[in-house]
Design a protein around this motif. Structure first.
Motif, PDB file in Angstrom:
ATOM      1  N   LEU A  99       0.833  -1.206   0.000  1.00  0.00           N
ATOM      2  CA  LEU A  99       0.000   0.000   0.000  1.00  0.00           C
ATOM      3  C   LEU A  99       0.863   1.250   0.000  1.00  0.00           C
ATOM      4  CD1 LEU A  99      -2.871  -0.749   2.563  1.00  0.00           C
ATOM      5  CD2 LEU A  99      -3.038  -0.688   0.064  1.00  0.00           C
ATOM      6  N   ASN A 100       0.402   2.279  -0.734  1.00  0.00           N
ATOM      7  CA  ASN A 100       1.088   3.572  -0.696  1.00  0.00           C
ATOM      8  C   ASN A 100       1.043   4.153   0.712  1.00  0.00           C
ATOM      9  OD1 ASN A 100       1.545   3.505  -3.476  1.00  0.00           O
ATOM     10  ND2 ASN A 100      -0.428   4.461  -3.916  1.00  0.00           N
ATOM     11  N   TRP A 101       2.053   4.955   1.046  1.00  0.00           N
ATOM     12  CA  TRP A 101       2.026   5.658   2.324  1.00  0.00           C
ATOM     13  C   TRP A 101       1.030   6.817   2.228  1.00  0.00           C
ATOM     14  CZ3 TRP A 101       5.568   6.172   6.797  1.00  0.00           C
ATOM     15  CH2 TRP A 101       6.213   4.964   7.075  1.00  0.00           C
ATOM     16  N   PRO A 102       0.369   7.160   3.340  1.00  0.00           N
ATOM     17  CA  PRO A 102      -0.597   8.272   3.309  1.00  0.00           C
ATOM     18  C   PRO A 102       0.065   9.650   3.251  1.00  0.00           C
ATOM     19  CG  PRO A 102      -0.459   7.345   5.515  1.00  0.00           C
ATOM     20  CD  PRO A 102       0.367   6.462   4.637  1.00  0.00           C
ATOM     21  N   VAL A 103       1.375   9.718   3.496  1.00  0.00           N
ATOM     22  CA  VAL A 103       2.119  10.978   3.357  1.00  0.00           C
ATOM     23  C   VAL A 103       3.385  10.703   2.562  1.00  0.00           C
ATOM     24  CG1 VAL A 103       1.261  12.203   5.399  1.00  0.00           C
ATOM     25  CG2 VAL A 103       3.166  10.601   5.632  1.00  0.00           C
ATOM     26  N   ASN A 104       3.894  11.736   1.911  1.00  0.00           N
ATOM     27  CA  ASN A 104       5.051  11.557   1.038  1.00  0.00           C
ATOM     28  C   ASN A 104       6.330  11.312   1.810  1.00  0.00           C
ATOM     29  OD1 ASN A 104       6.367  11.615  -1.580  1.00  0.00           O
ATOM     30  ND2 ASN A 104       7.218  13.577  -0.951  1.00  0.00           N
ATOM     31  N   SER A 105       6.503  11.981   2.943  1.00  0.00           N
ATOM     32  CA  SER A 105       7.708  11.806   3.744  1.00  0.00           C
ATOM     33  C   SER A 105       7.331  11.690   5.215  1.00  0.00           C
ATOM     34  CB  SER A 105       8.672  12.982   3.542  1.00  0.00           C
ATOM     35  OG  SER A 105       8.099  14.181   4.036  1.00  0.00           O
ATOM     36  N   GLY A 106       8.178  11.023   5.955  1.00  0.00           N
ATOM     37  CA  GLY A 106       7.914  10.847   7.377  1.00  0.00           C
ATOM     38  C   GLY A 106       8.307   9.464   7.853  1.00  0.00           C
ATOM     39  N   PHE A 107       8.060   9.208   9.121  1.00  0.00           N
ATOM     40  CA  PHE A 107       8.424   7.926   9.719  1.00  0.00           C
ATOM     41  C   PHE A 107       7.407   7.553  10.790  1.00  0.00           C
ATOM     42  CE2 PHE A 107      10.469  11.247  12.169  1.00  0.00           C
ATOM     43  CZ  PHE A 107      10.232  10.885  13.489  1.00  0.00           C
ATOM     44  N   ILE A 108       7.349   6.281  11.118  1.00  0.00           N
ATOM     45  CA  ILE A 108       6.426   5.812  12.153  1.00  0.00           C
ATOM     46  C   ILE A 108       7.049   6.088  13.514  1.00  0.00           C
ATOM     47  CG2 ILE A 108       5.350   3.766  13.167  1.00  0.00           C
ATOM     48  CD1 ILE A 108       5.066   2.654  10.339  1.00  0.00           C
ATOM     49  N   SER A 109       6.433   7.006  14.245  1.00  0.00           N
ATOM     50  CA  SER A 109       6.970   7.393  15.552  1.00  0.00           C
ATOM     51  C   SER A 109       6.397   6.532  16.679  1.00  0.00           C
ATOM     52  CB  SER A 109       6.696   8.875  15.825  1.00  0.00           C
ATOM     53  OG  SER A 109       5.302   9.150  15.759  1.00  0.00           O
ATOM     54  N   GLN A 110       5.217   5.963  16.464  1.00  0.00           N
ATOM     55  CA  GLN A 110       4.664   5.017  17.437  1.00  0.00           C
ATOM     56  C   GLN A 110       3.966   3.893  16.682  1.00  0.00           C
ATOM     57  OE1 GLN A 110       1.172   5.498  20.341  1.00  0.00           O
ATOM     58  NE2 GLN A 110       2.949   5.998  21.601  1.00  0.00           N
ATOM     59  N   LYS A 111       4.308   2.672  17.034  1.00  0.00           N
ATOM     60  CA  LYS A 111       3.804   1.506  16.321  1.00  0.00           C
ATOM     61  C   LYS A 111       2.422   1.088  16.813  1.00  0.00           C
ATOM     62  CE  LYS A 111       8.415  -0.354  15.325  1.00  0.00           C
ATOM     63  NZ  LYS A 111       8.269  -0.454  13.859  1.00  0.00           N
ATOM     64  N   PHE A 112       1.875   0.115  16.114  1.00  0.00           N
ATOM     65  CA  PHE A 112       0.568  -0.453  16.442  1.00  0.00           C
ATOM     66  C   PHE A 112       0.665  -1.271  17.732  1.00  0.00           C
ATOM     67  CE2 PHE A 112      -2.305  -4.131  16.122  1.00  0.00           C
ATOM     68  CZ  PHE A 112      -3.531  -3.501  15.965  1.00  0.00           C
ATOM     69  N   GLY A 113      -0.421  -1.237  18.528  1.00  0.00           N
ATOM     70  CA  GLY A 113      -0.465  -2.041  19.755  1.00  0.00           C
ATOM     71  C   GLY A 113       0.001  -1.275  20.970  1.00  0.00           C
ATOM     72  N   ARG A 114       0.535  -1.992  21.935  1.00  0.00           N
ATOM     73  CA  ARG A 114       1.013  -1.374  23.173  1.00  0.00           C
ATOM     74  C   ARG A 114       2.510  -1.109  23.071  1.00  0.00           C
ATOM     75  NH1 ARG A 114      -2.036  -1.507  27.577  1.00  0.00           N
ATOM     76  NH2 ARG A 114      -0.325  -1.974  29.015  1.00  0.00           N
ATOM     77  N   ASN A 115       2.881   0.151  23.303  1.00  0.00           N
ATOM     78  CA  ASN A 115       4.280   0.573  23.175  1.00  0.00           C
ATOM     79  C   ASN A 115       4.789   1.151  24.495  1.00  0.00           C
ATOM     80  OD1 ASN A 115       4.676   0.577  19.996  1.00  0.00           O
ATOM     81  ND2 ASN A 115       2.676   1.469  20.410  1.00  0.00           N
ATOM     82  N   PRO A 116       6.038   0.875  24.847  1.00  0.00           N
ATOM     83  CA  PRO A 116       6.602   1.513  26.047  1.00  0.00           C
ATOM     84  C   PRO A 116       6.720   3.018  25.832  1.00  0.00           C
ATOM     85  CG  PRO A 116       8.309   0.335  24.832  1.00  0.00           C
ATOM     86  CD  PRO A 116       7.004  -0.019  24.194  1.00  0.00           C
ATOM     87  N   HIS A 117       6.395   3.786  26.852  1.00  0.00           N
ATOM     88  CA  HIS A 117       6.532   5.236  26.757  1.00  0.00           C
ATOM     89  C   HIS A 117       8.005   5.581  26.540  1.00  0.00           C
ATOM     90  CE1 HIS A 117       6.399   9.500  27.907  1.00  0.00           C
ATOM     91  NE2 HIS A 117       5.102   9.438  27.640  1.00  0.00           N
ATOM     92  N   PRO A 118       8.319   6.517  25.652  1.00  0.00           N
ATOM     93  CA  PRO A 118       9.723   6.815  25.348  1.00  0.00           C
ATOM     94  C   PRO A 118      10.515   7.415  26.507  1.00  0.00           C
ATOM     95  CG  PRO A 118       8.254   8.383  24.264  1.00  0.00           C
ATOM     96  CD  PRO A 118       7.395   7.297  24.819  1.00  0.00           C
ATOM     97  N   VAL A 119       9.844   7.889  27.534  1.00  0.00           N
ATOM     98  CA  VAL A 119      10.540   8.522  28.661  1.00  0.00           C
ATOM     99  C   VAL A 119      10.187   7.854  29.988  1.00  0.00           C
ATOM    100  CG1 VAL A 119      10.874  10.659  29.964  1.00  0.00           C
ATOM    101  CG2 VAL A 119      10.666  10.734  27.461  1.00  0.00           C
ATOM    102  N   MET A 120       8.895   7.750  30.285  1.00  0.00           N
ATOM    103  CA  MET A 120       8.462   7.226  31.586  1.00  0.00           C
ATOM    104  C   MET A 120       8.548   5.696  31.616  1.00  0.00           C
ATOM    105  SD  MET A 120       5.268   9.721  32.551  1.00  0.00           S
ATOM    106  CE  MET A 120       4.326   9.374  31.062  1.00  0.00           C
ATOM    107  N   LYS A 121       9.192   5.178  32.644  1.00  0.00           N
ATOM    108  CA  LYS A 121       9.408   3.742  32.753  1.00  0.00           C
ATOM    109  C   LYS A 121       8.131   3.032  33.213  1.00  0.00           C
ATOM    110  CE  LYS A 121      14.345   4.195  33.790  1.00  0.00           C
ATOM    111  NZ  LYS A 121      15.427   3.945  34.764  1.00  0.00           N
ATOM    112  N   ASN A 122       8.013   1.784  32.726  1.00  0.00           N
ATOM    113  CA  ASN A 122       6.895   0.904  33.118  1.00  0.00           C
ATOM    114  C   ASN A 122       5.526   1.447  32.719  1.00  0.00           C
ATOM    115  OD1 ASN A 122       8.795  -0.829  34.410  1.00  0.00           O
ATOM    116  ND2 ASN A 122       8.762   0.525  36.211  1.00  0.00           N
ATOM    117  N   ILE A 123       5.516   2.334  31.720  1.00  0.00           N
ATOM    118  CA  ILE A 123       4.250   2.879  31.215  1.00  0.00           C
ATOM    119  C   ILE A 123       4.077   2.409  29.774  1.00  0.00           C
ATOM    120  CG2 ILE A 123       2.955   4.959  30.635  1.00  0.00           C
ATOM    121  CD1 ILE A 123       3.236   4.621  33.597  1.00  0.00           C
TER     122      ILE A 123
END
Length: 409
Positions: A281-305
């Motif tokens: 599938l084409n990307w919905p924007v021309n440039s960029g990156f996935i900053s948060q993935k699908f599902g449950r992700n660890p918070h980038p700063v706060m631990k155990n969140i």
């Protein structure tokens, strides 16, 4: 005679080494290098995109998660670049070793050829005048011996001629290999300089990352409030999307209870085509990156969140155009429960639905048919300079991981 035969075998082996550099195996190594160069070029493009996104968020003095995401992306891309450079260097060093070995063998062969030729010239000089040659021939005791001496003289003359040609051939081959080696060594120096610069940039980014994490840790109370608000918004948006999809399922089934869209022949074809486009599938924007993935992700700063996500967050540039990832019909345009006048667009593709959320502008109307890559709207940029699209894919009431459907980027 034995020494001459052994030398001939050595010369043939050296020339065989040269020939090996033109074989499919060598060509495969070159193809692998071109592939690595292509990957490196793509990585450099990712670095450029991440740098542009980071520069937009860095206009704010206050550290933000958006800035941290962009720095993390830069680090990831730099590490990938360094790995590509290392792989290129490894292949290049292997080629340099092979060429160096061929050059050494050819140099040895050239010395031996010259020595043999010098000996032949010396031997010939002993019988250089016509009188000596005639004496050598007619002093034979039998006619058969005289015939053999004439044949020997002819062969010896031909051998001298061949020796000169062979010396010239080895010289030319040696010159070509030395030129090839110089080119490879130049490429090696360029790659080593790139490696040093990439490692330097990576160290600087990691230092910036540590500093930003420290700043964000000092804002923990504010981050917790933002997280709580985000989770609330996500839940409300999830309920809104689920409700709209449920209504579409009921409508297609003529208000009967069902768990999937009732497909006619036209919708079924679209659904099958969408299914076959997985990973493409084409990307919905021309440039960029996935900053948060699908599902449950660890918070980038706060631990155990852990942070839930029903789709993927795609961080992009300011005023980025959002485009349809596949042919479909706009089924709903709805406000989303976030600060600001933001909207989400839901498109249907048979029994599949795509959701484009956090739009500041919408360019479509409900019921409008769109082709892949046609504009849906424009992404919103928040007060921290972060431009982020929330993108989701559903199959009926089932949430899917968009990253598994979008083409590699």
């Amino acid at each position: 005679m034995y020494e001459s035969k052994r030398f001939l075998a050595s010369l043939l082996f050296s020339l065989l080494l040269v020939a090996m550099l033109q074989t499919p195996a060598w060509s495969q190594t070159e193809a692998e290098r071109k592939k690595l160069e292509k990957e490196k070029k793509e990585t450099l493009q990712k670095i450029k995109e991440a740098q542009q996104i980071l520069s937009e968020t860095s206009t704010r003095k206050k550290s933000s998660l958006g800035q941290l995401n962009a720095i993390n992306r830069q680090i990831e891309a730099r590490e990938s670049l360094i790995q590509s450079i290392n792989d290129e260097l490894s292949l290049l060093n292997s080629q340099i070793r092979e060429i160096t070995g061929v050059i050494e063998a050819l140099e040895e062969d050239l010395v031996r050829l010259k020595e043999e030729y010098a000996y032949m010239v010396y031997a010939t000089s002993k019988t250089s005048n016509s009188y000596d040659r005639l004496m050598f021939i007619f002093s034979a005791s039998t006619f058969n011996q005289m015939f053999m001496r004439i044949k020997y003289m002819q062969q010896y003359s031909e051998a001298r001629k061949n020796q000169v040609e062979q010396i010239q051939k080895v010289k030319e081959t040696l010159t070509n290999q030395r030129s090839t080696l110089e080119g490879k060594q130049m490429e090696q120096r360029v790659l080593l300089d790139q490696q040093v610069m990439a490692n330097k940039d990576l160290l600087a980014l990691k230092a910036k990352q540590r500093s930003m994490v420290r700043d964000l840790n000092e804002q923990e109370a504010e981050l917790r409030r933002e997280l709580a608000q985000r989770q609330k918004d996500v839940e409300e948006l999830d309920q809104l999307i689920a409700s709209l999809i449920r209504k579409e399922i009921e409508r297609s089934n003529k208000n009967k209870t069902a768990d999937r869209v009732a497909l006619n022949s036209s919708n079924e074809a679209v659904s099958v085509s969408f299914e076959q486009s997985k990973n493409r599938l084409n990307w919905p924007v021309n440039s960029g990156f996935i900053s948060q993935k699908f599902g449950r992700n660890p918070h980038p700063v706060m631990k155990n969140i852990m942070v839930p996500n029903d789709g993927v967050d795609i961080q992009t540039v300011k005023n980025a155009e959002v485009r349809a990832v596949f042919d479909g019909v706009v089924k709903a345009i709805t406000p989303i429960p976030e600060p600001g006048d933001l909207k989400a667009v839901i498109m249907q593709h048979g029994e599949y639905f795509t959701v484009y959320s956090r739009l500041k502008e919408v360019n479509v109307k409900t019921g409008q048919k769109l082709k892949a890559s046609e504009a849906v709207g424009m992404v919103y940029t928040d007060g921290n300079g972060v431009s982020m699209l929330q993108f989701q894919i559903w199959r009926n009431s089932q949430k899917l991981n968009p990253e598994a459907w979008l083409q590699n980027k």
